[in-house]
Design a protein around this motif. Structure first.
Motif, PDB file in Angstrom:
ATOM      1  N   THR A   1       0.826  -1.204   0.000  1.00 56.73           N
ATOM      2  CA  THR A   1       0.000   0.000   0.000  1.00 56.73           C
ATOM      3  C   THR A   1       0.865   1.261   0.000  1.00 56.73           C
ATOM      4  OG1 THR A   1      -0.169  -0.290   2.380  1.00 56.73           O
ATOM      5  CG2 THR A   1      -2.058  -0.970   1.068  1.00 56.73           C
ATOM      6  N   ALA A   2       2.077   1.148   0.549  1.00 57.59           N
ATOM      7  CA  ALA A   2       2.953   2.318   0.561  1.00 57.59           C
ATOM      8  C   ALA A   2       3.290   2.767  -0.865  1.00 57.59           C
ATOM      9  CB  ALA A   2       4.230   2.020   1.336  1.00 57.59           C
TER      10      ALA A   2
ATOM     11  N   VAL B   1       1.586   5.906  -2.352  1.00 55.72           N
ATOM     12  CA  VAL B   1       2.096   7.235  -2.065  1.00 55.72           C
ATOM     13  C   VAL B   1       3.206   7.612  -3.036  1.00 55.72           C
ATOM     14  CG1 VAL B   1       3.148   8.688  -0.306  1.00 55.72           C
ATOM     15  CG2 VAL B   1       1.555   6.884   0.352  1.00 55.72           C
ATOM     16  N   ARG B   2       4.057   6.646  -3.290  1.00 57.41           N
ATOM     17  CA  ARG B   2       5.197   6.913  -4.142  1.00 57.41           C
ATOM     18  C   ARG B   2       4.810   7.144  -5.597  1.00 57.41           C
ATOM     19  NH1 ARG B   2       7.851   4.575  -0.889  1.00 57.41           N
ATOM     20  NH2 ARG B   2       7.094   2.479  -1.252  1.00 57.41           N
TER      21      ARG B   2
END
Lengths: 343, 343
Positions: free
Chosen positions: B239-240, B243-244
């Motif tokens: 899920t991170a 953001v990227r």
DNA sequence: CTTGGCACTCGGACGGCGAGAGTGCCAGCA
DNA sequence: TGCTGGCACTCTCGCCGTCCGAGTGCCAAG
């Protein structure tokens, strides 16, 4: 300059900042709190608090915000966990009652915690090493392979496939298994795997030679399931709350999400909590050993069936969080889950 | 104006936009692609593409970005799934080989997929209703309660506590259970629960009257485990990466995270994929039935032991994603997992 | 159908400006 | 010794006008 009033000022700053997400100045503070002194006095106190490192100013002409140390003092000395209302308590109990099995209990718990706190909730599965064994079952599944199923008093079921070298799907195989089964259950029932370790080790020796290899393989599998990394599981909910939390925090959710995906990290954090006895643990910002979580606080506690703690649960959120309510929710949920698991 | 060249222009736009995250203009296109025509010609083509609804301009003096329909054409007609290198294939196989049990397989798969695609990976647990039963086990766990354990050929283990009304932790209880156990296994072994449903229904009637209530309760529990919402599980990773992913997409990750937490939604999406046969399914932006995922695309496919598909896996990411690589990775991972599960 | 040229549009960056919030410090007062 | 009112000072933030450049659409010619 009274120490007492200075702390009241700190409390007011924390409360306002949590509510508004904006630096709070002396004037705003007077409007919202009856401090009984003038703005200038408050300013003096603020200067002192800044000197002590409890608050900081983002820049000259802004108000102050609490530092991690400031939150620490707030949590330790200035706030009391505010009790949940009767209605909330009923709602919690009601929501958790309906659970069908352990997976369901954990799932409901984590969702409940996330929605109560509007934060990221973290729930660890009851740990195998700290739960008592209810039953060990052996199921031949074709060829020389055996499925070892371990059931704990908390309802957790762990399985492992073992290659025992001999085909056991035969008539005499079945009776062989029956012997082994009752030996294993005799050695483990009612105690934790860790406690039963010594007894387990001698089980193979008590059996007839032909069975020893099989027994050794099974015992090895049971021991193996205790290896830390494998035995622990953790479940998350409410990651979307990170985004909603507003303020400048949103900018740093990248690393936070990453850290949350590293379940090992979360388990470490929850683990130390569950060990250090009953009450709530609060880890604030930079107190946190993991870089990705430096901008967050964690409120956690242990839970478990009966008196032993078997796992931890808690929430992770921005350091600017409403500690009293969050702590209340975490504590309440832990209490209720423990009660449910005790059945 | 050749249709052919217009599509080449579309392809170039998609490729550039995916790479740079910025609207692409006619001039930039000429620099990076050998189109063999002038900027003015490209502009004419772009106007035509805009007319067709395949690209759009965020505002007058910016370049164009592909619309969902544009991506659709790109995926269907302009791109081919680019094969993984031999080294990548080896890495995938190697990484998945080491798995110990089903949980571990799923866990490794989802992490692998997330890191290969740098996107959010979604893996569904092998579905119970589509897996075959390997074994049914009954374990009395004190008082009138019985633990029913169901093991499938994919290695999934499902358990349920049943209140059968009679205390079975007795000597005659054990022999009773043995009868029931063999009846149940006879009725289900080797087929799916759904297929065995009719046979299961008559099991109680074949037993002596005193056992029927117990048998009915157990059969009900087995049937119950097929209820859609309960039987399906899904796991996420990466899920991170949301953001990227950069660009304006970051602004809308809130709703996306929410949608991803609604596992039911993901299961619905993966479900339709697994049914619709072998190949890759790509759902682009607004093609998506769930509001929260309107700004994302999903690339998914089915996987399973042997020839039957038993579950789905895939990734979710911004519509502006590298479709060819993503599709290659999803397909490759699905292939390897299926191979592993076949053992 | 393609091409070069040209006028036009519009968003984003830059810089200056004023308002407002907040502070620190000081001198007076209890 | 500690509180208070007052005052000068310092920043940030938002606003506005300007400018620049990227990119476009259109047209007339090849």
């Amino acid at each position: 300059m009274s120490e007492d009033r200075r702390l009241r000022v700190l409390r007011a700053i924390v409360q306002d900042y949590v509510e508004t997400s904006e630096p709070v100045g002396s004037k705003a503070l007077l409007e919202r709190h009856q401090l009984g002194v003038s703005a200038a006095t408050v300013r003096n106190d603020m200067a002192a608090l800044e000197e002590e490192g409890l608050i900081a100013a983002p820049h000259t002409s802004a108000g102050r915000i609490p530092t991690d140390a400031g939150y620490r003092v707030f949590v330790d000395r200035l706030s009391q966990v505010k009790p949940m209302t009767a209605a909330e308590q009923r709602a919690i109990g009601h929501f958790l009652e309906g659970a069908l099995d352990l997976d369901d209990v954990v799932d409901r718990t984590v969702r409940l915690l996330a929605s109560l706190t509007r934060q990221v909730a973290v729930v660890q599965y009851p740990s195998l090493s700290r739960s008592s064994v209810r039953h060990v079952e052996l199921v031949p599944i074709g060829g020389p392979r055996l499925l070892v199923v371990l059931i704990t008093t908390t309802g957790r079921v762990e399985q492992r496939v073992v290659d025992v070298g001999t085909d056991l799907m035969t008539v005499e195989g079945e009776s062989t298994l029956a012997v082994l089964r009752s030996e294993l259950n005799g050695a483990t029932a009612g105690r934790t795997l860790a406690d039963a370790s010594a007894e387990l080790a001698v089980v193979p020796d008590r059996l007839e030679p032909g069975l020893r290899d099989v027994a050794r393989a099974v015992v090895a599998a049971l021991e193996d399931s205790l290896v830390e990394e494998r035995e622990e599981r953790v479940v998350l909910a409410g990651t979307a709350n990170l985004v909603r939390s507003g303020g400048d925090f949103v900018a740093s959710i990248g690393p936070v999400l990453e850290a949350l995906e590293e379940h090992v990290v979360l388990l470490k954090l929850l683990g130390t909590v569950a060990e250090q006895g009953g009450s709530l643990a609060v880890r604030i910002g930079s107190e946190n050993p993991y870089a990705g979580l430096r901008s967050t606080s964690m409120v956690a506690t242990g839970y478990g069936a009966g008196t032993d703690l078997v796992a931890g649960l808690g929430v992770v959120g921005p350091t600017r969080m409403d500690y009293p309510s969050t702590m209340a929710a975490v504590r309440a949920v832990a209490t209720y889950v423990s009660r449910i698991l005790a059945d």
